[in-house]
Scaffold this motif. Sequence first.
Motif, PDB file in Angstrom:
ATOM      1  N   SER A   2       0.795  -1.225   0.000  1.00  0.00           N
ATOM      2  CA  SER A   2       0.000   0.000   0.000  1.00  0.00           C
ATOM      3  C   SER A   2       0.828   1.276   0.000  1.00  0.00           C
ATOM      4  O   SER A   2       0.289   2.350   0.201  1.00  0.00           O
ATOM      5  CB  SER A   2      -0.923   0.000   1.226  1.00  0.00           C
ATOM      6  N   ALA A   3       2.140   1.181  -0.216  1.00  0.00           N
ATOM      7  CA  ALA A   3       2.994   2.366  -0.169  1.00  0.00           C
ATOM      8  C   ALA A   3       2.590   3.405  -1.205  1.00  0.00           C
ATOM      9  O   ALA A   3       2.820   4.603  -1.012  1.00  0.00           O
ATOM     10  CB  ALA A   3       4.461   1.972  -0.366  1.00  0.00           C
ATOM     11  N   ASP A   4       1.949   2.981  -2.295  1.00  0.00           N
ATOM     12  CA  ASP A   4       1.538   3.932  -3.326  1.00  0.00           C
ATOM     13  C   ASP A   4       0.386   4.818  -2.852  1.00  0.00           C
ATOM     14  O   ASP A   4       0.043   5.789  -3.517  1.00  0.00           O
ATOM     15  CB  ASP A   4       1.158   3.202  -4.615  1.00  0.00           C
ATOM     16  N   ARG A   5      -0.197   4.535  -1.697  1.00  0.00           N
ATOM     17  CA  ARG A   5      -1.284   5.357  -1.164  1.00  0.00           C
ATOM     18  C   ARG A   5      -0.772   6.439  -0.210  1.00  0.00           C
ATOM     19  O   ARG A   5      -1.574   7.169   0.371  1.00  0.00           O
ATOM     20  CB  ARG A   5      -2.312   4.473  -0.438  1.00  0.00           C
ATOM     21  N   PHE A   6       0.523   6.575  -0.049  1.00  0.00           N
ATOM     22  CA  PHE A   6       1.095   7.591   0.835  1.00  0.00           C
ATOM     23  C   PHE A   6       0.620   8.977   0.392  1.00  0.00           C
ATOM     24  O   PHE A   6       0.665   9.317  -0.788  1.00  0.00           O
ATOM     25  CB  PHE A   6       2.629   7.518   0.777  1.00  0.00           C
ATOM     26  N   VAL A   7       0.166   9.766   1.354  1.00  0.00           N
ATOM     27  CA  VAL A   7      -0.292  11.136   1.088  1.00  0.00           C
ATOM     28  C   VAL A   7       0.460  12.063   2.031  1.00  0.00           C
ATOM     29  O   VAL A   7       0.515  11.815   3.243  1.00  0.00           O
ATOM     30  CB  VAL A   7      -1.817  11.276   1.331  1.00  0.00           C
ATOM     31  N   LEU A   8       1.027  13.122   1.498  1.00  0.00           N
ATOM     32  CA  LEU A   8       1.702  14.138   2.292  1.00  0.00           C
ATOM     33  C   LEU A   8       1.163  15.490   1.846  1.00  0.00           C
ATOM     34  O   LEU A   8       1.260  15.833   0.658  1.00  0.00           O
ATOM     35  CB  LEU A   8       3.221  14.079   2.095  1.00  0.00           C
ATOM     36  N   LEU A   9       0.605  16.246   2.776  1.00  0.00           N
ATOM     37  CA  LEU A   9       0.057  17.570   2.457  1.00  0.00           C
ATOM     38  C   LEU A   9       0.804  18.629   3.254  1.00  0.00           C
ATOM     39  O   LEU A   9       1.146  18.411   4.418  1.00  0.00           O
ATOM     40  CB  LEU A   9      -1.437  17.633   2.805  1.00  0.00           C
ATOM     41  N   GLN A  10       1.017  19.760   2.628  1.00  0.00           N
ATOM     42  CA  GLN A  10       1.619  20.911   3.291  1.00  0.00           C
ATOM     43  C   GLN A  10       0.526  21.666   4.058  1.00  0.00           C
ATOM     44  O   GLN A  10      -0.658  21.484   3.804  1.00  0.00           O
ATOM     45  CB  GLN A  10       2.272  21.821   2.244  1.00  0.00           C
ATOM     46  N   PRO A  11       0.898  22.537   5.007  1.00  0.00           N
ATOM     47  CA  PRO A  11      -0.107  23.315   5.738  1.00  0.00           C
ATOM     48  C   PRO A  11      -1.048  24.034   4.763  1.00  0.00           C
ATOM     49  O   PRO A  11      -0.604  24.641   3.789  1.00  0.00           O
ATOM     50  CB  PRO A  11       0.723  24.320   6.540  1.00  0.00           C
TER      51      PRO A  11
END
Length: 159
Positions: A2-11
């Motif tokens: 499931s590593a392809d589902r990683f989500v990173l959002l900035q403030p």
Amino acid sequence: MSADRFVLLQPGQTRQTRVPLPPGFGVKVATSDSEGRLAVLENRLDVDIPRHVHELMDEFVYVLEGEMEVDFQDETYRLTPGMCALLPHGIPHAMRNASQPPVRALQISTPGGWDQFMEDLFAAGNAVRTAEGAMDLEKVNVIGERYGMRYVTGTMALD
């Protein structure tokens, strides 16, 4: 894997939605990001949310700024920054803003679907509004059926 589902959002960043959501709504984790397991939204509570029930989803709210009131089983609870509440599925509840500027909160639903409900609701536009511009909750409930959610019938003001 499931590593392809990683989500990173900035403030201040939010996930793209298929229809624009109004100011104050931001999807942080979409149902599709989590294989349906949850949805996370950051919301500014500009309007009161009338009594409703989620038949499938537990709802968790965490107050970031401001204050809100939650009605649950004939009790009213005031939530201030850092407080949270778990609203179990199957039990009616309501939420109100209790501060100016309006409360900002994280809302987590599990399983997911809340973000999809919001997209469907705002995509419907005037089709779910009364002549006066309020939300017609009977029409909103037709959309909500797909997500196991219903409001007490009537109208909900948008302002």
